[in-house]
Design a protein around this motif. Structure first.
Motif, PDB file in Angstrom:
ATOM      1  N   GLN A  27       1.074  -1.340   0.202  1.00 22.64           N
ATOM      2  CA  GLN A  27       0.316   0.715  -0.225  1.00 22.64           C
ATOM      3  C   GLN A  27       0.883   1.632   0.545  1.00 22.64           C
ATOM      4  O   GLN A  27       0.536   2.531   0.109  1.00 22.64           O
ATOM      5  CB  GLN A  27      -0.908   0.201   1.357  1.00 22.64           C
ATOM      6  N   LYS A  28       1.918   1.112   0.131  1.00 17.98           N
ATOM      7  CA  LYS A  28       2.779   2.272   0.569  1.00 17.98           C
ATOM      8  C   LYS A  28       3.880   2.100  -1.285  1.00 17.98           C
ATOM      9  O   LYS A  28       5.270   2.633  -0.547  1.00 17.98           O
ATOM     10  CB  LYS A  28       3.607   2.225   2.094  1.00 17.98           C
ATOM     11  N   GLY A  29       3.869   1.551  -1.258  1.00 18.06           N
ATOM     12  CA  GLY A  29       4.528   1.594  -3.561  1.00 18.06           C
ATOM     13  C   GLY A  29       5.955   0.163  -3.070  1.00 18.06           C
ATOM     14  O   GLY A  29       6.730   0.186  -4.216  1.00 18.06           O
ATOM     15  N   GLY A  30       5.720  -0.627  -1.709  1.00 19.47           N
ATOM     16  CA  GLY A  30       6.370  -1.696  -2.081  1.00 19.47           C
ATOM     17  C   GLY A  30       6.065  -3.339  -3.014  1.00 19.47           C
ATOM     18  O   GLY A  30       4.612  -2.748  -3.203  1.00 19.47           O
ATOM     19  N   GLY A  31       6.545  -3.804  -2.729  1.00 22.15           N
ATOM     20  CA  GLY A  31       6.093  -5.069  -3.922  1.00 22.15           C
ATOM     21  C   GLY A  31       5.912  -4.801  -5.794  1.00 22.15           C
ATOM     22  O   GLY A  31       6.729  -3.924  -5.991  1.00 22.15           O
ATOM     23  N   ARG A  32       5.186  -5.076  -6.267  1.00 23.36           N
ATOM     24  CA  ARG A  32       6.056  -5.644  -7.795  1.00 23.36           C
ATOM     25  C   ARG A  32       4.818  -4.188  -7.863  1.00 23.36           C
ATOM     26  O   ARG A  32       3.699  -3.894  -7.855  1.00 23.36           O
ATOM     27  CB  ARG A  32       5.462  -7.078  -8.737  1.00 23.36           C
ATOM     28  N   ASP A  33       5.099  -3.432  -9.338  1.00 24.52           N
ATOM     29  CA  ASP A  33       4.081  -3.132 -10.246  1.00 24.52           C
ATOM     30  C   ASP A  33       2.913  -3.761 -11.023  1.00 24.52           C
ATOM     31  O   ASP A  33       3.545  -4.554 -11.200  1.00 24.52           O
ATOM     32  CB  ASP A  33       5.111  -2.035 -11.670  1.00 24.52           C
ATOM     33  N   GLY A  34       1.457  -3.445 -10.961  1.00 24.53           N
ATOM     34  CA  GLY A  34       0.445  -3.479 -11.403  1.00 24.53           C
ATOM     35  C   GLY A  34       0.441  -5.020 -10.546  1.00 24.53           C
ATOM     36  O   GLY A  34      -0.407  -5.507 -11.235  1.00 24.53           O
ATOM     37  N   CYS A  35       0.264  -4.853  -9.194  1.00 30.59           N
ATOM     38  CA  CYS A  35       0.023  -6.381  -8.708  1.00 30.59           C
ATOM     39  C   CYS A  35      -1.494  -6.310  -8.776  1.00 30.59           C
ATOM     40  O   CYS A  35      -2.397  -4.975  -7.872  1.00 30.59           O
ATOM     41  CB  CYS A  35       0.483  -5.618  -7.071  1.00 30.59           C
ATOM     42  N   GLU A  36      -2.627  -7.418  -8.907  1.00 31.52           N
ATOM     43  CA  GLU A  36      -3.876  -7.069  -8.680  1.00 31.52           C
ATOM     44  C   GLU A  36      -3.994  -6.773  -7.465  1.00 31.52           C
ATOM     45  O   GLU A  36      -5.292  -6.655  -7.351  1.00 31.52           O
ATOM     46  CB  GLU A  36      -4.173  -8.523  -9.535  1.00 31.52           C
ATOM     47  N   GLU A  43      -9.173  -0.338  -4.552  1.00 32.45           N
ATOM     48  CA  GLU A  43     -10.949  -0.058  -4.763  1.00 32.45           C
ATOM     49  C   GLU A  43     -11.777  -0.098  -4.065  1.00 32.45           C
ATOM     50  O   GLU A  43     -12.348   0.450  -3.734  1.00 32.45           O
ATOM     51  CB  GLU A  43     -11.058  -1.137  -6.486  1.00 32.45           C
ATOM     52  N   LYS A  44     -11.417  -1.573  -2.989  1.00 29.81           N
ATOM     53  CA  LYS A  44     -12.192  -1.376  -1.884  1.00 29.81           C
ATOM     54  C   LYS A  44     -12.292  -0.958  -0.506  1.00 29.81           C
ATOM     55  O   LYS A  44     -12.760  -1.092   0.547  1.00 29.81           O
ATOM     56  CB  LYS A  44     -11.886  -3.279  -1.595  1.00 29.81           C
ATOM     57  N   ARG A  45     -10.972  -0.320  -0.597  1.00 35.39           N
ATOM     58  CA  ARG A  45     -10.819   0.488   0.696  1.00 35.39           C
ATOM     59  C   ARG A  45     -10.722  -0.034   1.941  1.00 35.39           C
ATOM     60  O   ARG A  45     -10.970   0.462   2.748  1.00 35.39           O
ATOM     61  CB  ARG A  45     -11.400   1.858   0.923  1.00 35.39           C
ATOM     62  N   ILE A  46      -9.680  -0.708   1.428  1.00 38.07           N
ATOM     63  CA  ILE A  46      -9.143  -1.698   2.828  1.00 38.07           C
ATOM     64  C   ILE A  46      -7.956  -2.035   2.579  1.00 38.07           C
ATOM     65  O   ILE A  46      -7.067  -1.677   2.315  1.00 38.07           O
ATOM     66  CB  ILE A  46     -10.021  -3.516   3.075  1.00 38.07           C
ATOM     67  N   ARG A  47      -7.293  -2.235   4.152  1.00 39.87           N
ATOM     68  CA  ARG A  47      -6.474  -2.300   4.354  1.00 39.87           C
ATOM     69  C   ARG A  47      -5.384  -3.864   3.841  1.00 39.87           C
ATOM     70  O   ARG A  47      -4.422  -3.865   3.230  1.00 39.87           O
ATOM     71  CB  ARG A  47      -5.138  -2.332   6.091  1.00 39.87           C
ATOM     72  N   ASP A  48      -5.662  -4.545   3.907  1.00 40.62           N
ATOM     73  CA  ASP A  48      -5.569  -5.726   3.711  1.00 40.62           C
ATOM     74  C   ASP A  48      -6.191  -6.967   2.956  1.00 40.62           C
ATOM     75  O   ASP A  48      -7.317  -6.669   3.705  1.00 40.62           O
ATOM     76  CB  ASP A  48      -4.110  -6.538   4.033  1.00 40.62           C
ATOM     77  N   MET A  77       5.566 -14.230   9.578  1.00 36.27           N
ATOM     78  CA  MET A  77       4.554 -13.909  10.156  1.00 36.27           C
ATOM     79  C   MET A  77       3.401 -13.684   9.266  1.00 36.27           C
ATOM     80  O   MET A  77       3.100 -12.557   8.888  1.00 36.27           O
ATOM     81  CB  MET A  77       4.408 -14.206  11.874  1.00 36.27           C
ATOM     82  N   LEU A  78       2.095 -13.828   8.811  1.00 29.11           N
ATOM     83  CA  LEU A  78       1.284 -14.194   8.440  1.00 29.11           C
ATOM     84  C   LEU A  78       0.264 -12.957   9.106  1.00 29.11           C
ATOM     85  O   LEU A  78      -0.402 -13.509  10.101  1.00 29.11           O
ATOM     86  CB  LEU A  78       0.609 -14.614   7.078  1.00 29.11           C
ATOM     87  N   LYS A  79       0.120 -12.761   8.727  1.00 30.26           N
ATOM     88  CA  LYS A  79      -2.168 -12.105   9.157  1.00 30.26           C
ATOM     89  C   LYS A  79      -3.029 -12.647   7.528  1.00 30.26           C
ATOM     90  O   LYS A  79      -3.307 -12.132   6.748  1.00 30.26           O
ATOM     91  CB  LYS A  79      -2.031 -10.520   8.890  1.00 30.26           C
ATOM     92  N   ILE A  80      -3.595 -13.496   8.226  1.00 31.73           N
ATOM     93  CA  ILE A  80      -4.165 -14.199   7.243  1.00 31.73           C
ATOM     94  C   ILE A  80      -5.881 -13.346   7.795  1.00 31.73           C
ATOM     95  O   ILE A  80      -6.519 -13.060   6.753  1.00 31.73           O
ATOM     96  CB  ILE A  80      -4.224 -15.781   7.201  1.00 31.73           C
ATOM     97  N   ASP A  84      -9.058  -8.038  13.458  1.00 30.71           N
ATOM     98  CA  ASP A  84      -9.189  -6.957  14.644  1.00 30.71           C
ATOM     99  C   ASP A  84      -7.471  -6.910  15.226  1.00 30.71           C
ATOM    100  O   ASP A  84      -7.203  -7.805  15.635  1.00 30.71           O
ATOM    101  CB  ASP A  84      -9.813  -7.630  16.668  1.00 30.71           C
ATOM    102  N   PRO A  85      -6.515  -5.513  14.404  1.00 31.34           N
ATOM    103  CA  PRO A  85      -5.537  -5.412  15.470  1.00 31.34           C
ATOM    104  C   PRO A  85      -4.862  -5.512  16.585  1.00 31.34           C
ATOM    105  O   PRO A  85      -3.872  -6.396  16.636  1.00 31.34           O
ATOM    106  CB  PRO A  85      -5.376  -4.220  14.665  1.00 31.34           C
ATOM    107  N   LYS A  86      -5.513  -4.892  17.401  1.00 26.21           N
ATOM    108  CA  LYS A  86      -5.101  -5.792  18.761  1.00 26.21           C
ATOM    109  C   LYS A  86      -5.292  -7.382  19.177  1.00 26.21           C
ATOM    110  O   LYS A  86      -4.220  -8.044  19.623  1.00 26.21           O
ATOM    111  CB  LYS A  86      -5.836  -5.222  19.996  1.00 26.21           C
TER     112      LYS A  86
END
Length: 109
Positions: A27-36, A43-48, A77-80, A84-86
């Motif tokens: 969301q801050k420019g990391g990862g590959r260009d054009g990531c689906e 588009e969905k206005r969610i964080r992940d 470690m993954l957030k799947i 709830d962030p806490k």
């Protein structure tokens, strides 16, 4: 430690890791260009993807599973499914304390 353990090589590896820049996240420019996946969460206005209500029917499921598998194999470690962030931080901290009981954990609120 095994007798053949090379502390000097281990130290070189640690120094190398310290010089690597941290990934800012997709969301801050990391990862590959054009990531689906980035386009989808934007588009969905969610964080992940863990916040998506349509995750069961996701058209990006195969790509996401591949990325998650690679991250797990790398020891990340993954957030799947925890939205709830806490609760996520509590679970993650508990897991880290189990793996490394003698280490200190710091977190930013």
């Amino acid at each position: 430690v095994p007798k053949n353990f090379e502390f000097s090589e281990f130290k070189k590896g640690l120094v190398s890791i310290q010089t690597m820049p941290l990934c800012p996240g997709c969301q801050k420019g990391g990862g590959r260009d054009g990531c689906e996946i980035r386009e989808c969460v934007t588009e969905k206005r969610i964080r992940d993807c863990s916040e998506c209500s349509q995750s069961e029917n996701c058209s990006h499921r195969e790509l996401l599973d591949k990325m998650r598998k690679g991250a797990l194999e790398a020891g990340l470690m993954l957030k799947i499914d925890i939205t709830d962030p806490k609760k996520l931080i509590t679970n993650w901290s508990s897991d880290l304390r189990t793996k490394w009981p003698m280490e200190l954990l710091f977190s930013e609120d």
